[in-house]
Write a protein that holds these residues in place. Structure first.
Motif, PDB file in Angstrom:
ATOM      1  N   GLU A  40       6.273   6.007  10.546  1.00 45.01           N
ATOM      2  CA  GLU A  40       5.369   7.156  10.580  1.00 45.01           C
ATOM      3  C   GLU A  40       4.852   7.574   9.205  1.00 45.01           C
ATOM      4  O   GLU A  40       3.961   8.413   9.120  1.00 45.01           O
ATOM      5  CB  GLU A  40       6.072   8.348  11.243  1.00 45.01           C
ATOM      6  N   HIS A  41       5.404   6.974   8.147  1.00 48.78           N
ATOM      7  CA  HIS A  41       4.968   7.376   6.809  1.00 48.78           C
ATOM      8  C   HIS A  41       4.796   6.189   5.858  1.00 48.78           C
ATOM      9  O   HIS A  41       3.684   5.859   5.465  1.00 48.78           O
ATOM     10  CB  HIS A  41       5.965   8.381   6.215  1.00 48.78           C
ATOM     11  N   LEU A  42       5.894   5.519   5.533  1.00 45.44           N
ATOM     12  CA  LEU A  42       5.868   4.548   4.455  1.00 45.44           C
ATOM     13  C   LEU A  42       4.952   3.360   4.745  1.00 45.44           C
ATOM     14  O   LEU A  42       4.252   2.882   3.849  1.00 45.44           O
ATOM     15  CB  LEU A  42       7.293   4.043   4.175  1.00 45.44           C
ATOM     16  N   LEU A  43       4.952   2.858   5.996  1.00 49.70           N
ATOM     17  CA  LEU A  43       4.182   1.665   6.334  1.00 49.70           C
ATOM     18  C   LEU A  43       2.830   1.981   6.968  1.00 49.70           C
ATOM     19  O   LEU A  43       2.135   1.066   7.411  1.00 49.70           O
ATOM     20  CB  LEU A  43       5.000   0.775   7.289  1.00 49.70           C
ATOM     21  N   GLN A  44       2.463   3.243   7.003  1.00 54.81           N
ATOM     22  CA  GLN A  44       1.154   3.610   7.525  1.00 54.81           C
ATOM     23  C   GLN A  44       0.054   3.088   6.600  1.00 54.81           C
ATOM     24  O   GLN A  44       0.215   3.104   5.373  1.00 54.81           O
ATOM     25  CB  GLN A  44       1.032   5.134   7.644  1.00 54.81           C
ATOM     26  N   PRO A  45      -1.065   2.622   7.162  1.00 56.20           N
ATOM     27  CA  PRO A  45      -2.148   2.098   6.302  1.00 56.20           C
ATOM     28  C   PRO A  45      -2.606   3.093   5.243  1.00 56.20           C
ATOM     29  O   PRO A  45      -2.895   2.708   4.104  1.00 56.20           O
ATOM     30  CB  PRO A  45      -3.278   1.822   7.308  1.00 56.20           C
ATOM     31  N   ALA A  46      -2.614   4.382   5.574  1.00 51.25           N
ATOM     32  CA  ALA A  46      -3.059   5.380   4.600  1.00 51.25           C
ATOM     33  C   ALA A  46      -2.112   5.489   3.407  1.00 51.25           C
ATOM     34  O   ALA A  46      -2.505   5.893   2.318  1.00 51.25           O
ATOM     35  CB  ALA A  46      -3.181   6.751   5.280  1.00 51.25           C
ATOM     36  N   GLN A  47      -0.852   5.105   3.630  1.00 53.90           N
ATOM     37  CA  GLN A  47       0.136   5.188   2.555  1.00 53.90           C
ATOM     38  C   GLN A  47      -0.025   4.029   1.575  1.00 53.90           C
ATOM     39  O   GLN A  47       0.393   4.121   0.430  1.00 53.90           O
ATOM     40  CB  GLN A  47       1.529   5.101   3.153  1.00 53.90           C
ATOM     41  N   ASN A  48      -0.580   2.913   2.063  1.00 53.08           N
ATOM     42  CA  ASN A  48      -0.759   1.730   1.225  1.00 53.08           C
ATOM     43  C   ASN A  48       0.586   1.229   0.712  1.00 53.08           C
ATOM     44  O   ASN A  48       1.063   1.612  -0.348  1.00 53.08           O
ATOM     45  CB  ASN A  48      -1.697   2.014   0.046  1.00 53.08           C
ATOM     46  N   GLY A  49       1.230   0.354   1.521  1.00 52.34           N
ATOM     47  CA  GLY A  49       2.544  -0.180   1.176  1.00 52.34           C
ATOM     48  C   GLY A  49       2.606  -0.893  -0.150  1.00 52.34           C
ATOM     49  O   GLY A  49       3.690  -1.151  -0.667  1.00 52.34           O
ATOM     50  N   GLN A  50       1.408  -1.213  -0.739  1.00 48.43           N
ATOM     51  CA  GLN A  50       1.421  -1.875  -2.047  1.00 48.43           C
ATOM     52  C   GLN A  50       2.105  -1.010  -3.102  1.00 48.43           C
ATOM     53  O   GLN A  50       2.560  -1.501  -4.126  1.00 48.43           O
ATOM     54  CB  GLN A  50      -0.023  -2.168  -2.493  1.00 48.43           C
ATOM     55  N   ALA A  51       2.164   0.319  -2.860  1.00 45.23           N
ATOM     56  CA  ALA A  51       2.756   1.225  -3.843  1.00 45.23           C
ATOM     57  C   ALA A  51       4.269   1.124  -3.880  1.00 45.23           C
ATOM     58  O   ALA A  51       4.895   1.630  -4.803  1.00 45.23           O
ATOM     59  CB  ALA A  51       2.342   2.665  -3.536  1.00 45.23           C
ATOM     60  N   VAL A  52       4.873   0.497  -2.891  1.00 47.89           N
ATOM     61  CA  VAL A  52       6.332   0.332  -2.850  1.00 47.89           C
ATOM     62  C   VAL A  52       6.676  -0.952  -3.596  1.00 47.89           C
ATOM     63  O   VAL A  52       6.289  -2.042  -3.182  1.00 47.89           O
ATOM     64  CB  VAL A  52       6.840   0.258  -1.398  1.00 47.89           C
ATOM     65  N   TYR A  53       7.394  -0.833  -4.686  1.00 53.80           N
ATOM     66  CA  TYR A  53       7.715  -1.989  -5.505  1.00 53.80           C
ATOM     67  C   TYR A  53       8.471  -3.035  -4.674  1.00 53.80           C
ATOM     68  O   TYR A  53       9.496  -2.751  -4.077  1.00 53.80           O
ATOM     69  CB  TYR A  53       8.577  -1.590  -6.706  1.00 53.80           C
ATOM     70  N   GLY A  54       7.947  -4.258  -4.662  1.00 51.97           N
ATOM     71  CA  GLY A  54       8.604  -5.365  -3.999  1.00 51.97           C
ATOM     72  C   GLY A  54       8.301  -5.512  -2.527  1.00 51.97           C
ATOM     73  O   GLY A  54       8.650  -6.540  -1.926  1.00 51.97           O
ATOM     74  N   LEU A  55       7.623  -4.525  -1.903  1.00 57.06           N
ATOM     75  CA  LEU A  55       7.388  -4.606  -0.456  1.00 57.06           C
ATOM     76  C   LEU A  55       6.436  -5.741  -0.067  1.00 57.06           C
ATOM     77  O   LEU A  55       6.710  -6.452   0.911  1.00 57.06           O
ATOM     78  CB  LEU A  55       6.860  -3.270   0.062  1.00 57.06           C
ATOM     79  N   PRO A  56       5.329  -5.972  -0.787  1.00 60.29           N
ATOM     80  CA  PRO A  56       4.457  -7.091  -0.394  1.00 60.29           C
ATOM     81  C   PRO A  56       5.199  -8.431  -0.418  1.00 60.29           C
ATOM     82  O   PRO A  56       5.021  -9.262   0.485  1.00 60.29           O
ATOM     83  CB  PRO A  56       3.335  -7.051  -1.432  1.00 60.29           C
ATOM     84  N   LEU A  57       6.051  -8.642  -1.430  1.00 60.74           N
ATOM     85  CA  LEU A  57       6.810  -9.889  -1.497  1.00 60.74           C
ATOM     86  C   LEU A  57       7.796  -9.986  -0.342  1.00 60.74           C
ATOM     87  O   LEU A  57       7.911 -11.044   0.300  1.00 60.74           O
ATOM     88  CB  LEU A  57       7.564  -9.963  -2.827  1.00 60.74           C
ATOM     89  N   LEU A  58       8.489  -8.898  -0.046  1.00 60.08           N
ATOM     90  CA  LEU A  58       9.446  -8.912   1.060  1.00 60.08           C
ATOM     91  C   LEU A  58       8.738  -9.193   2.380  1.00 60.08           C
ATOM     92  O   LEU A  58       9.229  -9.976   3.204  1.00 60.08           O
ATOM     93  CB  LEU A  58      10.184  -7.567   1.135  1.00 60.08           C
ATOM     94  N   GLN A  59       7.564  -8.589   2.580  1.00 57.17           N
ATOM     95  CA  GLN A  59       6.831  -8.824   3.824  1.00 57.17           C
ATOM     96  C   GLN A  59       6.408 -10.282   3.942  1.00 57.17           C
ATOM     97  O   GLN A  59       6.509 -10.880   5.020  1.00 57.17           O
ATOM     98  CB  GLN A  59       5.615  -7.906   3.895  1.00 57.17           C
ATOM     99  N   ARG A  60       5.964 -10.873   2.840  1.00 58.44           N
ATOM    100  CA  ARG A  60       5.571 -12.291   2.881  1.00 58.44           C
ATOM    101  C   ARG A  60       6.765 -13.176   3.238  1.00 58.44           C
ATOM    102  O   ARG A  60       6.641 -14.135   4.015  1.00 58.44           O
ATOM    103  CB  ARG A  60       4.962 -12.720   1.545  1.00 58.44           C
ATOM    104  N   LEU A  61       7.924 -12.872   2.660  1.00 64.97           N
ATOM    105  CA  LEU A  61       9.120 -13.664   2.946  1.00 64.97           C
ATOM    106  C   LEU A  61       9.526 -13.546   4.414  1.00 64.97           C
ATOM    107  O   LEU A  61       9.865 -14.538   5.067  1.00 64.97           O
ATOM    108  CB  LEU A  61      10.271 -13.218   2.039  1.00 64.97           C
ATOM    109  N   LEU A  62       9.488 -12.320   4.938  1.00 65.40           N
ATOM    110  CA  LEU A  62       9.854 -12.119   6.341  1.00 65.40           C
ATOM    111  C   LEU A  62       8.851 -12.806   7.268  1.00 65.40           C
ATOM    112  O   LEU A  62       9.239 -13.429   8.264  1.00 65.40           O
ATOM    113  CB  LEU A  62       9.927 -10.622   6.651  1.00 65.40           C
ATOM    114  N   GLU A  63       7.581 -12.716   6.943  1.00 62.85           N
ATOM    115  CA  GLU A  63       6.566 -13.328   7.800  1.00 62.85           C
ATOM    116  C   GLU A  63       6.595 -14.846   7.708  1.00 62.85           C
ATOM    117  O   GLU A  63       6.224 -15.539   8.664  1.00 62.85           O
ATOM    118  CB  GLU A  63       5.183 -12.786   7.446  1.00 62.85           C
TER     119      GLU A  63
END
Length: 446
Positions: A40-63
């Motif tokens: 409801e907050h952190l992964l919402q598009p308006a929040q832009n998950g890019q601001a969370v350090y390491g999240l884009p890399l973690l998402q790529r690894l999981l996917e």
């Protein structure tokens, strides 16, 4: 250690009780909010998950491992990864305490790291770093607080099982209040207020532990190293093998059980009616039901066990654990029935969720504290911390699996998803029963 007693048990048991109570307050307070915070907050598009350090890399690894992940599926996988690693690090924390720090210093180090992690949750950018602090800190804390409960009693002491049940109620006292406090603060006033309250709980746990150290067992220091394999007897190896087999079977139990902080919390938030006389309860209060039922059921189960023991009909530890897994699976038949009808806006009454929770709580009481007691009873001397870590290793794989199973929540019809959980739980109980004769042949009555 000061040999002081309270209610027939060493006073140190109650120091550990309140230390664990506050640590579990912090853990379950954070867990009550985690999936909702992400979806409801952190992964919402308006929040832009890019601001969370390491999240884009973690998402790529999981996917790369599981394919494209939607918002809920990604949150479920992160939840499973976090709660899984929380139970992997005790394997190393137990070894560190056995060989280097001793259990007392390991508990203090672990609690301090977890306090830092909770307060780091105040900033979205530090979300994954905060989880890392919590994971490492829990690894030092968890096996060594439980191991000290066993250290309070001599071998063969009949109070040991009761001590673990009392200790387990400390766990659930913290787990009961934390969703009421942290969940309400997070949902009604802001996510970070809830996370900060969890951090305060951890600091209180450290204060209790430091104050009561004089009542704790002197054996909570590093054990002499095992220099040669010959120092372990054949029965010791059989005990290690038996614990490993039971831990392997428990993986599926935890994969199903941990849905309560994952998909069941989403079900409570979006598909459950929480109105009572026109007042809307926060959905995170759902996670207080499990510990509340433990307070009610644990004394009843203990009294029943005492009566059975007096009659010479005490059930075996393995039999209790098998029953616990079957009850866990059976609880989801309640939700399968419930989702066929609804109340306000097509939502299901919270009473159905409460009944489901009551049944799987009964199953939990027949498995989790009994398993902890079993580890302390049959572990070879000098390896209890390590084997407590092995026991928690089953929760590591179970929680990883819970994240994967939970990722199907949005794509499967509700009755089919709950039927999947029911089948996995009951199948685990039947598998435990199937290996019981082999374990009894190797180790005698368990």
């Amino acid at each position: 250690m000061t040999q002081k007693r309270f209610l027939g048990h060493p006073a140190g048991l109650f120091v550990l009780f309140f230390t664990e109570m506050w640590e579990r307050f912090s853990y379950y307070g954070m867990r009550a909010l985690l999936v909702l915070y992400m979806t409801e907050h952190l992964l919402q598009p308006a929040q832009n998950g890019q601001a969370v350090y390491g999240l884009p890399l973690l998402q790529r690894l999981l996917e790369s491992a599981f394919g494209p992940l939607g918002q809920q599926a990604l949150a479920s996988q992160i939840y499973g990864l976090y709660t899984g690693l929380v139970y992997l690090t005790p394997l190393f924390g137990g070894m560190l305490a056995d060989r280097v720090l001793g259990r007392r210093r390991a508990v203090l180090l672990g609690g301090s790291l977890m306090a830092v992690g909770h307060f780091l949750m105040a900033g979205e950018a530090w979300f994954l770093l905060a989880l890392l602090f919590l994971i490492v800190g829990n690894g030092c804390f968890k096996p060594n607080i439980s191991g000290q409960v066993g250290d309070l009693y001599p071998p063969g002491d009949p109070r040991r099982d009761g001590a673990f049940t009392i200790f387990y109620m400390g766990v659930n006292l913290g787990a009961f209040f934390s969703p009421l406090v942290c969940g309400t603060l997070g949902q009604r006033y802001g996510w970070h207020y809830g996370f900060a309250a969890a951090g305060v709980g951890m600091l209180l746990g450290l204060l209790v532990y430091g104050w009561g150290r004089r009542y704790l067992p002197a054996t909570a220091q590093p054990a002499p190293p095992l220099k040669h394999a010959e120092t372990l007897s054949a029965r010791d190896y059989q005990a290690i093998a038996a614990l490993s087999a039971i831990a392997l079977l428990n993986v599926m139990f935890w994969a199903v059980y941990e849905q309560q902080g994952n998909t069941l919390q989403l079900f409570a938030e979006h598909e459950t009616d929480w109105q009572v006389f026109g007042w809307q309860m926060p959905s995170t209060w759902f996670q207080s039901m499990n510990p509340a039922f433990i307070f009610i059921l644990a004394p009843l189960i203990d009294a029943h066990a005492r009566r059975q023991s007096a009659r010479g009909r005490q059930a075996s530890s393995i039999g209790k654990m098998a029953l616990g897994a079957v009850l866990l699976g059976a609880s989801f038949f309640v939700l399968i029935f419930a989702v066929g009808g609804g109340t306000q806006a097509g939502k299901t009454s919270f009473l159905w969720l409460a009944l489901c929770t009551l049944i799987y709580t009964l199953g939990e009481l027949y498995l989790s504290p009994v398993g902890l007691s079993l580890v302390s009873k049959i572990s070879p001397p000098g390896l209890i911390g390590l084997l407590m870590g092995v026991w928690f290793l089953s929760s590591f794989f179970g929680n990883l699996l819970s994240g994967y199973i939970g990722s199907f929540y949005q794509t499967m019809p509700r009755p089919e998803f709950f039927l999947l959980l029911a089948g996995l739980g009951i199948g685990t109980g039947l598998a435990i029963l199937a290996v019981k004769p082999l374990l009894r042949k190797a180790l005698g009555p368990l």
